[in-house]
Design a protein around this motif. Structure first.
Motif, short mmCIF file in Angstrom:
data_model
loop_
_atom_site.label_atom_id
_atom_site.label_comp_id
_atom_site.label_asym_id
_atom_site.label_seq_id
_atom_site.Cartn_x
_atom_site.Cartn_y
_atom_site.Cartn_z
N UNK A 74 0.83 -1.20 0.00
CA UNK A 74 0.00 0.00 0.00
C UNK A 74 0.87 1.25 0.00
N UNK A 75 1.93 1.23 0.82
CA UNK A 75 2.83 2.38 0.85
C UNK A 75 3.52 2.58 -0.49
N UNK A 76 3.95 1.47 -1.11
CA UNK A 76 4.62 1.57 -2.41
C UNK A 76 3.67 2.14 -3.47
N UNK A 77 2.41 1.72 -3.41
CA UNK A 77 1.43 2.25 -4.36
C UNK A 77 1.20 3.73 -4.14
N UNK A 78 1.13 4.13 -2.86
CA UNK A 78 0.95 5.55 -2.55
C UNK A 78 2.12 6.38 -3.04
N UNK A 79 3.34 5.83 -2.89
CA UNK A 79 4.53 6.53 -3.36
C UNK A 79 4.52 6.66 -4.88
N UNK A 80 4.08 5.61 -5.57
CA UNK A 80 4.00 5.66 -7.03
C UNK A 80 3.03 6.74 -7.47
N UNK A 81 1.85 6.76 -6.85
CA UNK A 81 0.86 7.78 -7.20
C UNK A 81 1.37 9.18 -6.90
N UNK A 82 2.09 9.31 -5.78
CA UNK A 82 2.66 10.62 -5.43
C UNK A 82 3.63 11.09 -6.49
#
Length: 327
Positions: A74-82
């Motif tokens: 989830x954190x990795x996905x949030x970082x990608x979207x950021x």
């Protein structure tokens, strides 16, 4: 998509509460909707993730594995979207800054104002804390950048640092203080009086007495010097010490009006140097808003340094000490 972020969050909530009903309430969804979400996740993965019993809900070995990696996914996905959103127009971006006590009032707030004047729709968050709190906020990705004392993180490979503020700090007191009128004051004399200040980092305190004094004492856990009266932000200094024999510490630029009005007097013979700058994560791209803010900080700092030099010259007669007496 193999891993659905919402379904992973649902599983993590069940793992936390060990109960479908409590997890559904925490997620603000119905229990049937939560059950359907978990069933879909199990179908997508091809493994049973949960076991129900009268005692509650438990993770299977497959569920434990998914939970172990789910938060990171989830954190990795949030970082990608950021990082994708970093390419968006700065007009609709966001800026999250963590500021130490002195940089907040020297340049942090003013720089934010300059950025907002250019981009009024920008969403800005400014948080002030000690240098340890600033580092934590940056590390936990709760701040895009920090501006604080660098000595705590300068050797930490997780961070990138850049010096931006190196200011001459002076001890100050009220008019008529017992320390005044005696020429250059040795550092040792200050410890006979209470200090009102922020905590001081270890790099500034090598020559301080180890035993507690009227000025304060060392925190055995951190090695920081804790003044007898501690505050978070250096404001209203004249009012703090006006009726006491306490001393405080500040760059002259922050107390220019109080010096002019005769409410504060610099104590001759003693100076310490501030040392703060940018703190951000290694290998984490900086947003256009953050880069714009950094540029504004550098601009404000440059102007402040010129003002500080002018004030040092103006009060030179009070501050000047023989060679070897300056600390």
């Amino acid at each position: 998509m193999l891993f659905n972020k919402v379904r992973l969050q649902h599983l993590l909530s069940i793992a936390e509460h060990a109960h479908f009903g409590r997890a559904a309430a925490a997620l603000n969804i119905s229990q049937p909707a939560l059950s359907k979400s978990i069933k879909s996740l199990e179908t997508d993965l091809g493994f049973q993730l949960l076991e129900r019993s009268r005692k509650g809900t438990a993770l299977t070995v497959f569920g434990e594995l998914v939970v172990r990696h789910g938060a990171l996914l989830i954190q990795a996905q949030s970082e990608l979207l950021r990082e994708l959103h970093l390419l968006s127009d700065l007009e609709i971006g966001s800026l999250r800054v963590a500021l130490g006590p002195y940089p907040s009032v020297i340049s942090g707030y003013e720089a934010a104002g300059k950025v907002l004047a250019l981009y009024p729709k920008l969403k800005v968050s400014l948080r002030v804390g000690c240098w340890k709190e600033v580092a934590r906020l940056v590390l936990d990705r709760e701040a895009d950048i920090g501006v604080a004392e660098l000595s705590l993180v300068s050797d930490d490979s997780r961070f990138v640092t850049e010096l931006v503020g190196q200011h001459q700090g002076r001890f100050l007191c009220r008019p008529g203080h017992p320390l005044l009128g005696k020429g250059a004051v040795p550092m040792s004399a200050l410890f006979d009086f209470p200090w009102i200040n922020t905590r001081l980092p270890k790099r500034c305190t090598a020559d301080f007495p180890r035993e507690p004094t009227a000025a304060g004492s060392f925190d055995p856990r951190t090695g920081e010097f804790v003044p007898s009266t501690e505050f978070d932000t250096p404001i209203q200094l004249a009012k703090l010490i006006s009726n006491t024999d306490a001393v405080t510490f500040s760059s002259l630029g922050l107390v220019e009006a109080e010096l002019k009005a005769g409410l504060l007097v610099p104590i001759p013979g003693i100076a310490l140097t501030g040392n703060y700058g940018f703190i951000y994560l290694q290998n984490r791209p900086l947003s256009p808003a953050t880069l714009t803010y950094m540029k504004a900080i550098r601009c404000v700092e440059k102007a402040y340094c010129l003002r500080e030099q002018r004030l040092e010259k103006k009060y030179q007669a009070l501050l000047q000490v023989p060679d070897g007496n300056q600390q």
